[in-house]
Design a protein around this motif. Structure first.
Motif, mmCIF file in Angstrom:
data_model
loop_
_atom_site.group_PDB
_atom_site.id
_atom_site.type_symbol
_atom_site.label_atom_id
_atom_site.label_comp_id
_atom_site.label_asym_id
_atom_site.label_seq_id
_atom_site.Cartn_x
_atom_site.Cartn_y
_atom_site.Cartn_z
ATOM 1 N N VAL A 233 0.857 -1.251 0.061
ATOM 2 C CA VAL A 233 0.012 0.105 0.047
ATOM 3 C C VAL A 233 0.932 1.229 -0.083
ATOM 4 C CG1 VAL A 233 -1.679 1.348 1.147
ATOM 5 C CG2 VAL A 233 -1.928 -1.232 1.295
ATOM 6 N N PRO A 234 0.914 1.878 -0.967
ATOM 7 C CA PRO A 234 1.807 3.209 -1.180
ATOM 8 C C PRO A 234 1.277 4.210 -0.399
ATOM 9 C CG PRO A 234 0.505 3.041 -3.114
ATOM 10 C CD PRO A 234 0.144 1.793 -2.480
ATOM 11 N N SER A 235 2.008 5.215 -0.296
ATOM 12 C CA SER A 235 1.619 6.371 0.521
ATOM 13 C C SER A 235 1.541 7.390 -0.696
ATOM 14 C CB SER A 235 2.514 6.835 1.412
ATOM 15 O OG SER A 235 2.338 8.270 1.982
ATOM 16 N N ILE A 236 0.398 8.062 -0.993
ATOM 17 C CA ILE A 236 0.314 9.116 -2.025
ATOM 18 C C ILE A 236 -0.291 10.392 -1.518
ATOM 19 C CG2 ILE A 236 -0.800 9.497 -4.484
ATOM 20 C CD1 ILE A 236 -1.519 6.437 -4.656
ATOM 21 N N GLU A 237 0.699 11.325 -1.592
ATOM 22 C CA GLU A 237 0.388 12.757 -1.287
ATOM 23 C C GLU A 237 -0.653 13.428 -1.967
ATOM 24 O OE1 GLU A 237 1.459 13.498 2.052
ATOM 25 O OE2 GLU A 237 2.248 11.433 2.195
ATOM 26 N N ASP A 238 -0.059 13.710 -3.169
ATOM 27 C CA ASP A 238 -0.874 14.725 -3.809
ATOM 28 C C ASP A 238 -1.614 13.843 -5.152
ATOM 29 O OD1 ASP A 238 -1.719 16.933 -5.114
ATOM 30 O OD2 ASP A 238 0.231 17.638 -6.007
ATOM 31 N N ARG A 239 -2.832 13.447 -5.012
ATOM 32 C CA ARG A 239 -3.309 12.522 -5.976
ATOM 33 C C ARG A 239 -4.012 13.292 -7.249
ATOM 34 N NH1 ARG A 239 -5.369 7.312 -4.222
ATOM 35 N NH2 ARG A 239 -4.739 6.956 -2.312
ATOM 36 N N LYS A 240 -3.652 12.750 -8.381
ATOM 37 C CA LYS A 240 -4.114 13.240 -9.671
ATOM 38 C C LYS A 240 -4.996 11.943 -10.449
ATOM 39 C CE LYS A 240 -2.339 17.357 -9.319
ATOM 40 N NZ LYS A 240 -3.113 18.441 -9.227
ATOM 41 N N PRO A 241 -6.006 12.273 -11.118
ATOM 42 C CA PRO A 241 -6.678 11.197 -11.753
ATOM 43 C C PRO A 241 -5.790 10.521 -12.885
ATOM 44 C CG PRO A 241 -7.614 13.341 -12.393
ATOM 45 C CD PRO A 241 -6.883 13.393 -11.323
ATOM 46 N N VAL A 242 -6.030 9.284 -13.137
ATOM 47 C CA VAL A 242 -5.284 8.644 -14.321
ATOM 48 C C VAL A 242 -6.529 7.725 -15.201
ATOM 49 C CG1 VAL A 242 -3.655 7.091 -15.224
ATOM 50 C CG2 VAL A 242 -3.139 8.722 -13.377
ATOM 51 N N PHE A 243 -6.416 7.993 -16.373
ATOM 52 C CA PHE A 243 -7.607 7.279 -16.910
ATOM 53 C C PHE A 243 -6.963 5.876 -17.795
ATOM 54 C CE2 PHE A 243 -8.905 11.671 -16.805
ATOM 55 C CZ PHE A 243 -10.179 11.533 -16.148
ATOM 56 N N LEU A 244 -7.898 4.886 -17.600
ATOM 57 C CA LEU A 244 -7.560 3.541 -18.047
ATOM 58 C C LEU A 244 -8.634 2.826 -18.870
ATOM 59 C CD1 LEU A 244 -6.318 1.956 -14.759
ATOM 60 C CD2 LEU A 244 -4.604 2.983 -16.572
ATOM 61 N N SER A 245 -8.289 2.052 -19.923
ATOM 62 C CA SER A 245 -9.662 1.547 -20.521
ATOM 63 C C SER A 245 -10.164 0.522 -19.632
ATOM 64 C CB SER A 245 -9.018 0.785 -21.701
ATOM 65 O OG SER A 245 -8.230 -0.413 -21.206
ATOM 66 N N ARG A 246 -11.386 0.151 -19.979
ATOM 67 C CA ARG A 246 -12.277 -0.570 -18.905
ATOM 68 C C ARG A 246 -11.742 -2.020 -18.716
ATOM 69 N NH1 ARG A 246 -17.472 -0.616 -17.148
ATOM 70 N NH2 ARG A 246 -17.936 1.009 -18.671
ATOM 71 N N SER A 247 -11.085 -2.509 -19.887
ATOM 72 C CA SER A 247 -10.430 -3.839 -19.782
ATOM 73 C C SER A 247 -9.258 -3.758 -18.837
ATOM 74 C CB SER A 247 -10.212 -4.381 -21.209
ATOM 75 O OG SER A 247 -9.109 -3.622 -21.871
ATOM 76 N N THR A 248 -8.385 -2.829 -19.115
ATOM 77 C CA THR A 248 -7.221 -2.684 -18.313
ATOM 78 C C THR A 248 -7.552 -2.429 -16.740
ATOM 79 O OG1 THR A 248 -5.912 -1.811 -19.791
ATOM 80 C CG2 THR A 248 -4.771 -1.307 -17.761
ATOM 81 N N ARG A 249 -8.483 -1.834 -16.592
ATOM 82 C CA ARG A 249 -9.059 -1.379 -14.940
ATOM 83 C C ARG A 249 -9.414 -2.731 -14.586
ATOM 84 N NH1 ARG A 249 -9.576 2.285 -10.690
ATOM 85 N NH2 ARG A 249 -11.160 1.220 -9.418
ATOM 86 N N ASP A 250 -10.270 -3.505 -15.335
ATOM 87 C CA ASP A 250 -10.712 -4.617 -14.749
ATOM 88 C C ASP A 250 -9.769 -5.660 -14.619
ATOM 89 O OD1 ASP A 250 -13.350 -3.717 -15.194
ATOM 90 O OD2 ASP A 250 -13.884 -4.573 -16.888
ATOM 91 N N ALA A 251 -8.752 -5.794 -15.172
ATOM 92 C CA ALA A 251 -7.774 -6.849 -15.095
ATOM 93 C C ALA A 251 -6.937 -6.228 -13.760
ATOM 94 C CB ALA A 251 -6.858 -6.781 -16.069
ATOM 95 N N LEU A 252 -6.683 -4.998 -13.637
ATOM 96 C CA LEU A 252 -5.906 -4.397 -12.273
ATOM 97 C C LEU A 252 -6.704 -4.930 -10.971
ATOM 98 C CD1 LEU A 252 -4.270 -1.199 -13.806
ATOM 99 C CD2 LEU A 252 -3.161 -3.678 -13.416
ATOM 100 N N ASP A 253 -7.721 -4.635 -11.411
ATOM 101 C CA ASP A 253 -8.974 -4.751 -10.185
ATOM 102 C C ASP A 253 -8.990 -6.110 -9.648
ATOM 103 O OD1 ASP A 253 -11.020 -3.725 -8.329
ATOM 104 O OD2 ASP A 253 -12.411 -4.657 -9.376
#
Length: 146
Positions: free
Chosen positions: A88-108
């Protein structure tokens, strides 16, 4: 015990996982005078026919050895993967990143199967990109100066 993985092997594995294998494109032909274009098109047709024919299998004198991966080795590689990418990383200043649905589903799926309670797809992407930048950071700086 960390195993050294070449950056090319890591890139190939990531591309294979994400389904983004580089496509093989034929180089663009150079412009030709009108009288040689007919001959060039015939050559292209012949090359296309050759590409579509199955290639004969190459036979080597040395037999290929198929090595089995033991369950112990698989568990060790899973632990290395978890240690590298599923912390679990520590992310201080978050910004959105867009992924395709298939990539997002695979990572999820990966995060749900192997991640800890507070792990997220954003954390996995953060860890992957930190590793990528650590591996290629010096090269990127050198390329920028070209």
């Amino acid at each position: 015990m960390k195993k050294n993985v070449s950056s090319q092997a890591m890139d190939a594995t990531l591309q294979n996982f994400l389904g983004d294998l580089p496509s093989k494109k034929a180089p663009n032909p150079e412009p030709q005078p009108a009288d040689t274009q007919v001959q060039a098109s015939e050559v292209v047709q012949q090359e296309t026919a050759m590409v579509n024919e199955p290639m004969p299998e190459q036979t080597d004198e040395t037999p290929q050895i198929v090595r089995r991966i033991s369950g112990k080795q698989r568990r060790a590689s899973l632990e290395e993967y978890k240690e590298e990418f599923l912390r679990v990383p520590s992310i201080e200043d978050r910004k959105p990143v867009f992924l395709s649905r298939s990539t997002r589903d695979a990572l999820d799926r990966i995060v749900r199967m192997f991640g800890e309670r507070r792990m997220s797809v954003s954390g996995l992407v953060e860890n992957i990109m930190r590793q990528h930048l650590a591996t290629y950071g010096e090269d990127i700086d050198a390329w920028r100066k070209l």
